[in-house]
Structure formats: structure tokens, C-alpha cells
Scaffold this active site. Structure first.
Site, short mmCIF file in Angstrom:
data_model
loop_
_atom_site.label_atom_id
_atom_site.label_comp_id
_atom_site.label_asym_id
_atom_site.label_seq_id
_atom_site.Cartn_x
_atom_site.Cartn_y
_atom_site.Cartn_z
N HIS A 102 12.50 -1.15 6.31
CA HIS A 102 13.94 -0.84 6.25
C HIS A 102 14.41 -2.29 5.45
O HIS A 102 14.35 -3.26 5.88
CB HIS A 102 14.87 -0.53 7.18
CG HIS A 102 15.89 0.35 6.50
ND1 HIS A 102 17.11 -0.13 6.11
CD2 HIS A 102 16.18 1.67 6.59
CE1 HIS A 102 17.94 0.94 5.77
NE2 HIS A 102 17.22 1.90 5.95
N ASP B 226 12.85 7.88 8.82
CA ASP B 226 12.14 9.01 8.62
C ASP B 226 10.81 9.22 9.25
O ASP B 226 10.29 10.23 9.35
CB ASP B 226 11.69 8.81 7.08
CG ASP B 226 12.68 8.94 6.14
OD1 ASP B 226 13.39 10.01 6.13
OD2 ASP B 226 13.10 8.14 5.29
N1 ACO Z 1 4.11 -0.78 4.99
C1 ACO Z 1 3.67 -1.98 4.83
N2 ACO Z 1 4.23 -3.05 4.44
C2 ACO Z 1 5.71 -3.01 4.05
C3 ACO Z 1 6.24 -1.83 4.42
C4 ACO Z 1 5.54 -0.87 4.97
N3 ACO Z 1 6.17 0.69 5.08
N4 ACO Z 1 7.64 -2.07 4.21
C5 ACO Z 1 7.78 -3.16 3.95
N5 ACO Z 1 6.53 -3.74 3.81
C6 ACO Z 1 6.08 -5.16 3.52
C7 ACO Z 1 6.12 -5.53 1.91
O1 ACO Z 1 4.66 -5.33 1.56
C8 ACO Z 1 6.63 -6.83 1.86
O2 ACO Z 1 5.38 -7.85 2.48
P1 ACO Z 1 4.94 -9.22 1.62
O3 ACO Z 1 6.57 -10.03 1.73
O4 ACO Z 1 3.73 -9.74 2.48
O5 ACO Z 1 4.96 -8.75 0.06
C9 ACO Z 1 7.58 -7.16 3.12
O6 ACO Z 1 7.41 -5.95 3.94
C10 ACO Z 1 8.85 -6.76 2.50
O7 ACO Z 1 8.87 -5.55 1.63
P2 ACO Z 1 10.01 -5.10 0.33
O8 ACO Z 1 9.54 -4.19 -0.06
O9 ACO Z 1 10.52 -6.47 -0.19
O10 ACO Z 1 11.09 -4.72 1.53
P3 ACO Z 1 12.39 -3.75 0.91
O11 ACO Z 1 13.38 -4.11 1.57
O12 ACO Z 1 12.40 -3.89 -0.66
O13 ACO Z 1 11.59 -2.28 1.11
C11 ACO Z 1 11.43 -0.19 2.04
C12 ACO Z 1 12.29 -1.32 1.93
C13 ACO Z 1 11.49 0.22 0.46
C14 ACO Z 1 11.87 0.85 2.76
C15 ACO Z 1 9.93 -0.50 2.43
O14 ACO Z 1 10.05 -1.03 3.78
C16 ACO Z 1 9.01 0.46 2.30
O15 ACO Z 1 8.33 0.90 1.26
N6 ACO Z 1 8.82 1.33 3.21
C17 ACO Z 1 7.86 2.53 3.00
C18 ACO Z 1 8.76 3.95 2.64
C19 ACO Z 1 9.72 4.53 3.69
O16 ACO Z 1 9.69 4.57 4.87
N7 ACO Z 1 11.00 4.43 3.05
C20 ACO Z 1 12.06 5.12 3.76
C21 ACO Z 1 12.93 3.99 4.08
S1 ACO Z 1 14.31 4.62 5.12
C22 ACO Z 1 15.57 5.48 4.01
O17 ACO Z 1 15.42 5.38 2.87
C23 ACO Z 1 16.11 6.55 4.83
#
Ligand code: ACO
Length: 384
Positions: free
Chosen positions: A263, A314
Site C-alpha cells: 500500500h 483487498d
Molecule cells: N507484490 C510484490 N512486491 C510489491 C508489491 C506486491 N503486491 N507491492 C509493492 N511491492 C514492492 C515493489 O516491487 C517495490 O519493490 P522495489 O522497491 O524492490 O522495486 C516496492 O514494493 C515499492 O513498490 P511501489 O510500486 O513503489 O509502491 P507503490 O506505493 O507505488 O504501490 C501498490 C502501491 C500499487 C498498491 C502496490 O503495493 C501494488 O501494486 N500492490 C498490488 C496491487 C494491490 O493490491 N492493489 C490494491 C491496493 S489497496 C487499494 O487500492 C484499496
């Protein structure tokens, strides 16, 4: 002297784009507040309509206010015939979120307050939209499963009516209570992408239906509300708790994201997922789908161990909804039903003290290119 280029903030992370009195996400401590109330205090003690009232009017209602607010909402749970017809005409395989977004947009054409943006007109529209979003989802489900639609029952509350209009049966107490709290937990969440989309839309003085359509478009994506459906697809694909490790290791090894984890705001546990995990455990064992709960738990432990990332709202909402008998195609729509309350509250707040939301971008292209008339242009090498 060349001017130093301003660096954009990728994904607007950390950018403060609004002041709000509605909700606060304390990501460091894993807390969520609705108008100052910790959701841990509200979950299981207040009903969804009380939270809608709190978000829209600033205070929790007394018993009389709650009764009349609930009656007003339930009375609005019907659709213009043209919008029902639009649902019937939608292709059977269209994503329900696409149909919902389109139907909300269409509602704007039939709303008696359609073009008006006064406070009173917006309040009337707010009640209608919240109620009608619920009816669109339940009606679509019933039409697609070859069943006749069910009208709201004035003696039931919002959550109970939703389950009743979906299944045609009076829900059991536990189902009603869990669903009610699930709606409550999804009601608002600071400046989420969908909420920002709604506020940006009305900042141009476009109306509430346009804002909710924008918000629905944003919520649909798998990085936001679309993740709950993807979670269930993953659980089904894994199918057995013994397959969790190779499946998840395989995904992580190829740099894929695990849906329902991570998140932007929470650096610790998402407080909503704590409540939903408890419901998932309780409901899955009653519904005979303990296997799904067991798989979820194993995924949670492994992702935490390997990546230090916690589940978000989620992740466990997928198994909760499955145990409530809701088909996975509709999970994001349920999120939308709940969050419509928050979107509307933000729309009203934006209108109250509006300034056009219009950020800038850093231009990365070239300058001074020479225009070539069409007849003299040739395709660049490699283009077909
Ligand atoms: N699985 C694996 N790795 C992850 C995940 C995940 N679900 N989420 C974040 N990471 C990792 C990224 O790969 C990144 O790693 P790195 O720095 O080694 O490259 C690091 O964590 C940071 O990720 P970002 O994409 O910069 O974080 P951001 O804040 O932009 O993303 C997001 C947040 C989009 C929710 C992300 O965690 C994600 O894609 N999650 C999966 C989709 C999801 O569950 N969405 C629902 C969110 S809750 C909501 O909207 C109600």
C-alpha cells in the site's frame, strides 16, 4: 544560463493535494480515522448508514436521525427504467465495473437535479447515487443470472437490503453484520486514486455523476480496487495450501506483484485487513471454504517473510465476499458501493472550497521542429 528543470514527483507520492476533514490514514501506525473516530472503535459497533451520515454531516446521527436517513436511502433504491434497460442491454461478458461506471454516467441524464450543483441539490443527488449504485450492482447480477430483480424492503437497512436484493433471500444475522462492517471499512480512505479523480473532476464544476463515474473508472484498475477480484483468481489458481510456496516464489522470482499486498500509505498492517481476516476465518469455516482461508494465511506469512509486505484491504475482502456467496466478478463493485459514500463526501467538501485542480508537467520532448506537409512526409525507418 539553462533553467533547472523541476523534477516531477512520481505517482505524486507524499504530495499533499487537499485539506480534508473526512478521513485520515496514519500509515506509520496502521490507523484509519473517520472524522476523528478510529475505525477500530466503529467496526462492529456502528452500522454503515451511521458512517455515511458521519462523513456527510460531520457527526454521528441520533436514533431518530438514523431512522429517517436510512428510510430516505432505502426509498431511493430504484432505477429509472431506461437505466434498467441499459443494464439488460449490456454484453453478458462485460466487466460489471464497466457496466456500473456506464450506468452511473447514464443516471446523470435522468436525475431531476442533473445540472444543478447547489448544496441542497447535491445532497438529494448524494442520497440517490448511493442508493442507486447498490441497485445497479444487485440488478445486474440478477439479470445476468436469469433472475428477476428484487425491490428494496423498507424494513431493512442498507447492507441487509443489498444482500436481499442480490440473493432474493433475507440474509442471516452473521452475513448482515459482516457485510455491514465490510461496507463500513471501505467507506473512505483519504486521497486514494479514485477519490482524487472524483475531486479533480468536480474541481472544474462538473457534477456529482461525472465525479462518481471518474472515481469508478479509477477504482476498477488492479492496482486499486480491482485487486480483490485478482486475489480470488490467484487463490483459485493455487487451489491447495501445499502449492502456495512454489506459486508465490515463482511470482516473486519473476518480479510480479502479489495482488492484495502493499500500500502506498501503510508501512505496517492495514487496520482494515485485521478486521477482514477475522471475518474471513469465521465465515470460511461456516461456508465450508476453510481451504481458501488456509491458502490466504500461508500467502500472507510467505509474502511478509520474503518481502516484508502486509496484506491490504483487498486481500481478505476476497474470501469474505466469496463466503458471502458473492461472485468474484462483483467484488470490485462491492468496494465501489461502499466507497461511493466517501467519494460523495469528498465531492461535497471540494465544492465547499473549490479551486481548479490543475498541476503541471515537465515537458521532455523537443522544440523547433520543422513542419513537413503531408505529401512530403515519408514513414520513419522501422515504422509500418
Ligand atoms: N507484490 C510484490 N512486491 C510489491 C508489491 C506486491 N503486491 N507491492 C509493492 N511491492 C514492492 C515493489 O516491487 C517495490 O519493490 P522495489 O522497491 O524492490 O522495486 C516496492 O514494493 C515499492 O513498490 P511501489 O510500486 O513503489 O509502491 P507503490 O506505493 O507505488 O504501490 C501498490 C502501491 C500499487 C498498491 C502496490 O503495493 C501494488 O501494486 N500492490 C498490488 C496491487 C494491490 O493490491 N492493489 C490494491 C491496493 S489497496 C487499494 O487500492 C484499496
Amino acid at each position: 544560463m539553462t533553467k533547472k528543470r523541476k523534477q516531477p514527483v512520481r505517482g505524486l507520492e507524499g504530495v499533499v493535494a487537499a485539506e480534508t476533514f473526512l478521513s485520515h490514514v496514519d500509515g506509520a501506525n496502521g490507523k484509519l480515522y473517520y472524522r476523528g473516530y478510529d475505525i477500530d472503535q466503529l467496526a462492529g459497533r456502528a452500522c454503515y448508514e451511521e458512517i455515511v451520515y458521519l462523513l456527510w454531516f460531520g457527526e454521528l446521527p441520533d436514533a431518530e436521525q438514523l431512522d429517517s436517513f436510512r428510510a430516505e436511502l432505502v426509498a431511493e433504491m430504484r432505477l429509472p427504467e431506461q437505466v434498467s434497460e441499459l443494464l439488460r442491454l449490456s454484453p453478458p461478458n462485460a466487466n460489471p465495473m464497466v457496466v456500473l461506471r456506464t450506468a452511473v454516467s447514464a443516471l446523470g441524464m435522468f436525475d431531476p437535479d442533473g445540472g444543478k450543483n447547489t448544496e441542497q441539490a447535491n445532497l438529494r443527488k448524494a442520497k440517490r447515487i448511493l442508493a442507486q449504485v447498490a441497485t445497479i450492482v444487485t440488478s445486474l447480477y440478477r439479470m445476468r443470472s436469469g433472475q428477476s430483480t428484487v425491490s428494496a424492503d423498507k424494513d431493512m437497512g442498507f447492507a441487509e437490503n443489498f444482500l436481499y436484493m442480490l440473493s432474493g433471500k433475507t440474509p442471516r444475522k452473521i452475513e448482515r453484520e459482516v457485510f455491514d462492517t465490510t461496507l463500513l471499512l471501505h467507506a473512505d480512505h483519504g486521497l486514494a486514486a479514485s477519490t482524487f479523480a472524483a475531486r479533480t473532476t468536480v474541481s472544474t464544476l462538473a457534477g456529482m455523476h461525472s465525479a462518481i463515474s471518474s472515481a469508478l473508472a479509477s477504482l476498477k484498475g488492479p492496482l486499486h480496487g480491482g485487486a480483490n477480484r485478482k486475489v480470488m483468481e490467484m487463490l483459485e489458481e493455487i487451489g491447495d495450501a501445499d502449492r502456495v510456496a512454489p506459486y508465490i516464489e515463482g511470482m516473486l522470482g519473476t518480479g510480479q506483484r502479489i495482488m492484495g499486498f502493499g500500500h502506498r500509505m501503510y508501512k505496517t498492517e492495514d487496520p482494515r485487513s485485521r478486521h477482514l481476516r477475522k471475518f474471513s476465518n469465521k465465515l470460511c469455516s461456516r461456508a465450508g471454504c476453510d481451504q481458501l482461508y488456509e491458502i490466504s494465511q500461508k500467502i500472507e506469512a510467505l509474502v511478509l517473510e520474503r518481502k516484508g509486505i502486509n496484506p491490504n484491504v483487498d486481500f481478505y475482502s476476497a474470501t469474505v465476499q466469496s463466503a458471502l456467496g458473492i461472485p468474484k466478478e462483483y467484488y470490485t463493485c462491492i468496494f465501489a458501493v461502499a466507497r461511493t459514500a466517501g467519494w460523495i463526501a469528498h465531492v461535497m467538501e471540494q465544492f465547499h472550497d473549490n479551486r481548479l485542480i490543475r498541476p503541471s508537467s515537465t515537458y521532455m520532448g523537443g522544440f523547433d521542429r520543422k513542419f513537413v506537409p503531408l505529401a512530403k512526409r515519408s514513414a520513419p525507418a522501422g515504422a509500418s
